[in-house]
Design an enzyme around this catalytic site. Structure first.
Site, PDB file in Angstrom:
ATOM      1  N   HIS A 260       0.837  -1.116   0.035  1.00  0.00           N
ATOM      2  CA  HIS A 260      -0.091   0.104   0.119  1.00  0.00           C
ATOM      3  C   HIS A 260       0.878   1.272   0.163  1.00  0.00           C
ATOM      4  O   HIS A 260       0.742   2.153  -0.933  1.00  0.00           O
ATOM      5  CB  HIS A 260      -0.942   0.018   1.277  1.00  0.00           C
ATOM      6  CG  HIS A 260      -1.807   1.080   1.300  1.00  0.00           C
ATOM      7  ND1 HIS A 260      -3.124   1.201   0.685  1.00  0.00           N
ATOM      8  CD2 HIS A 260      -1.558   2.525   1.713  1.00  0.00           C
ATOM      9  CE1 HIS A 260      -3.533   2.418   1.045  1.00  0.00           C
ATOM     10  NE2 HIS A 260      -2.727   3.074   1.575  1.00  0.00           N
ATOM     11  N   GLU A 261       1.658   1.451   0.843  1.00  0.00           N
ATOM     12  CA  GLU A 261       2.686   2.479   0.970  1.00  0.00           C
ATOM     13  C   GLU A 261       3.511   2.829  -0.193  1.00  0.00           C
ATOM     14  O   GLU A 261       3.974   3.700  -0.713  1.00  0.00           O
ATOM     15  CB  GLU A 261       3.514   2.527   2.339  1.00  0.00           C
ATOM     16  CG  GLU A 261       2.506   2.602   3.544  1.00  0.00           C
ATOM     17  CD  GLU A 261       1.600   3.740   3.557  1.00  0.00           C
ATOM     18  OE1 GLU A 261       1.466   4.601   2.850  1.00  0.00           O
ATOM     19  OE2 GLU A 261       0.379   3.228   4.483  1.00  0.00           O
ATOM     20  N   GLU A 290      -4.811   7.814  -3.201  1.00  0.00           N
ATOM     21  CA  GLU A 290      -5.128   6.522  -2.604  1.00  0.00           C
ATOM     22  C   GLU A 290      -5.544   5.409  -3.812  1.00  0.00           C
ATOM     23  O   GLU A 290      -5.248   4.154  -3.408  1.00  0.00           O
ATOM     24  CB  GLU A 290      -6.479   6.900  -1.623  1.00  0.00           C
ATOM     25  CG  GLU A 290      -6.958   5.622  -0.690  1.00  0.00           C
ATOM     26  CD  GLU A 290      -5.805   5.451   0.392  1.00  0.00           C
ATOM     27  OE1 GLU A 290      -4.707   6.231   0.634  1.00  0.00           O
ATOM     28  OE2 GLU A 290      -6.070   4.183   0.979  1.00  0.00           O
TER      29      GLU A 290
HETATM   30 CO    CO Z   1      -3.265   5.186   1.978  1.00  0.00          CO
END
Ligand code: CO
Length: 496
Positions: A260-261, A290
């Site tokens: 994710h990061e 995002e």
């Molecule tokens: Co995020």
């Protein structure tokens, strides 16, 4: 200051200050010793003041206004100027008393929230949160809005997004996702207990680095460190940072927080260095940011194809723990849908119900329809209604997230919007490259990254989020892409 070059110089100066604050902020979360916090707060607040002074400088404002009607500028230059002028006009709306009051309230609320969470007592946080909500209601009037005061707050994070649009999005979530999750709950159970054996810290760390390399994260322009809560930040496209958290009794947390990061950081690495310090050298919005993290985390990182390639190397690192686990078992466990209490641990589907609850509460607070003191009760009722879970304590309920203690209202919806953008973008990437899944299965993520670079990253703020989405996929954000993705994937996993 009287020409475009002067503008560029001044704008870069503001960015230099902001990026220096980011360095200090990163250090605070990763390396700083305990006693560093007092003067660090002072240093950050001094830099924030300098940044605000530069951003609201009168000569700078005059120059922006002049350049904004200068026909000799090319379209990129005009875009930079118009976005900088917008930011300038926004900064000017805040009187310094507001900024000072806000910073006091936030720092107080954050301490009260931490204590309230530790003591499991919402009443400790109640009065600070009430003041913060009142401040945000005032802020909506300062900023202005067309239809709904909450629009003003949304726009801080997602320019152009309206409360009406978010209402539409969440009515889709309710209509489709709530019953779909209920069907899953009644179906066969997935065993993900193997994630909760002992997995050594160091081996997890090394595997996380390997995952980032597989995603083409450039370690010459970035690094990874440990922090209490995983996050990503950047100081330029040539220096991005990600952090992760390792729990020796939970392998899944490290894996998908790394991916994710990493997705966030790839976006920052794909911004063009030549635009540093200018709007075209910035990412579009939190929702689009995002979308990048979610695309890698879910559409790629929770796909069977991705694990067909990567599972063998994971298994070679943890041969005992995974000896009986096939790649299929692993894939299913990675996609286990199970209503739970904590948003950050939620699966890809129930996650949006957590966000829905926060959105409904925020909107009602800003409308003045509910009172802060009633939040624990309202929270618990909604968790029962949407997720069917009993909230045992406020620490595991209404006090779980940091956002409100920072006064961040209007932020949560960007998480859900990001996932829906991700589904739409990933669908388009597959249309344009029918080999995409096969490539991922072969461990080759280069073409996917290049597609994201070309269509999203390299453009900076050249287009607003909705225009970008239209340019990429031919239409605005449309829930149907997420819905199709979910039905196809989860019908197979759960044999629905
Ligand atoms: Co995020």
């Amino acid at each position: 200051m009287n020409n475009y070059n002067d503008y560029v110089k001044h704008s870069k100066k503001i960015t230099d200050i902001n990026m220096s604050m980011a360095v200090l902020g990163w250090d605070q979360e990763t390396k700083m010793p305990k006693n560093g916090s007092r003067f660090r707060a002072q240093q950050l607040s001094t830099l924030a003041e300098i940044s605000h002074e530069l951003s609201t400088n009168k000569d700078y404002g005059n120059l922006l206004n002049n350049l904004n009607s200068d026909d000799s500028l090319n379209s990129d230059q005009r875009r930079n100027v118009s976005l900088s002028l917008k930011a300038f006009n926004k900064s000017k709306k805040y009187k310094s008393e507001f900024i000072i009051e806000e910073s006091k309230l936030v720092s107080n609320a954050f301490q009260k929230w931490r204590l309230a969470k530790e003591k499991n007592d919402f009443s400790i946080f109640e009065s600070s949160l009430t003041k913060l909500v009142d401040l945000r209601i005032k802020e909506c009037e300062i900023l202005g809005y067309d239809n709904h005061p909450y629009d003003a707050l949304l726009n801080q994070y997602e320019p152009g997004l309206t409360t009406n649009e978010v209402d539409d999005i969440f009515s889709n979530v309710k209509e489709f996702l709530v019953p779909f999750i209920k069907r899953i709950s009644k179906s066969n159970k997935i065993d993900d207990s193997f994630f909760h054996q002992k997995y050594s810290h160091n081996k997890q760390w090394d595997f996380g680095i390997e995952l980032l390399k597989k995603m083409e994260y450039n370690f010459d322009s970035g690094r990874q460190d440990l922090s209490a809560h995983p996050f990503s930040t950047h100081f330029s496209p040539e220096d991005t940072r990600v952090t992760t958290r390792i729990d020796e009794n939970n392998l899944s947390e490290m894996i998908w927080s790394c991916i994710h990061e990493g997705g966030h950081a790839l976006y920052e690495q794909g911004i063009l260095s030549e635009n540093y310090g200018l709007p075209l050298g910035e990412t579009i919005s939190l929702g689009i940011h995002e979308s990048q993290s979610r695309l890698w985390e879910n559409n790629v990182g929770r796909s069977l194809e991705f694990w067909k390639y990567n599972y063998e190397s994971l298994k070679s690192v943890f041969p005992n723990q995974l000896s009986d686990v096939t790649v299929d078992d692993f894939y299913k466990a990675a996609n286990n849908v199970k209503p739970s209490l904590i948003r950050t641990n939620a699966d890809e589907l129930t996650y949006h119900l957590h966000v829905l609850i926060r959105y409904e509460i925020e909107k009602a607070l800003i409308e003045g329809k509910i009172m802060v003191k009633d939040l624990p009760e309202i929270w618990n009722l909604k968790y029962q209604e949407y997720l069917g879970v009993e909230v045992p304590t406020d620490a595991l309920g209404v006090l779980q997230d940091i956002h409100w203690s920072h006064g961040s209202f209007g932020y949560f919806p960007t998480y859900t919007i990001g996932s829906f953008y991700a589904a739409q973008f990933f669908n388009q990437a597959k249309i344009e490259n029918p080999n995409l899944l096969k490539e991922i299965e072969d461990g080759n993520n280069k073409n996917l990254l290049n597609w994201l670079r070309k269509n999203i990253h390299n453009n900076g703020k050249r287009l607003d989020a909705d225009k970008l989405c239209e340019k990429i996929s031919g239409e605005k954000l449309n829930f149907k892409y997420f819905k199709e993705y979910v039905i196809e994937k989860y019908s197979k996993i759960y044999s629905l």
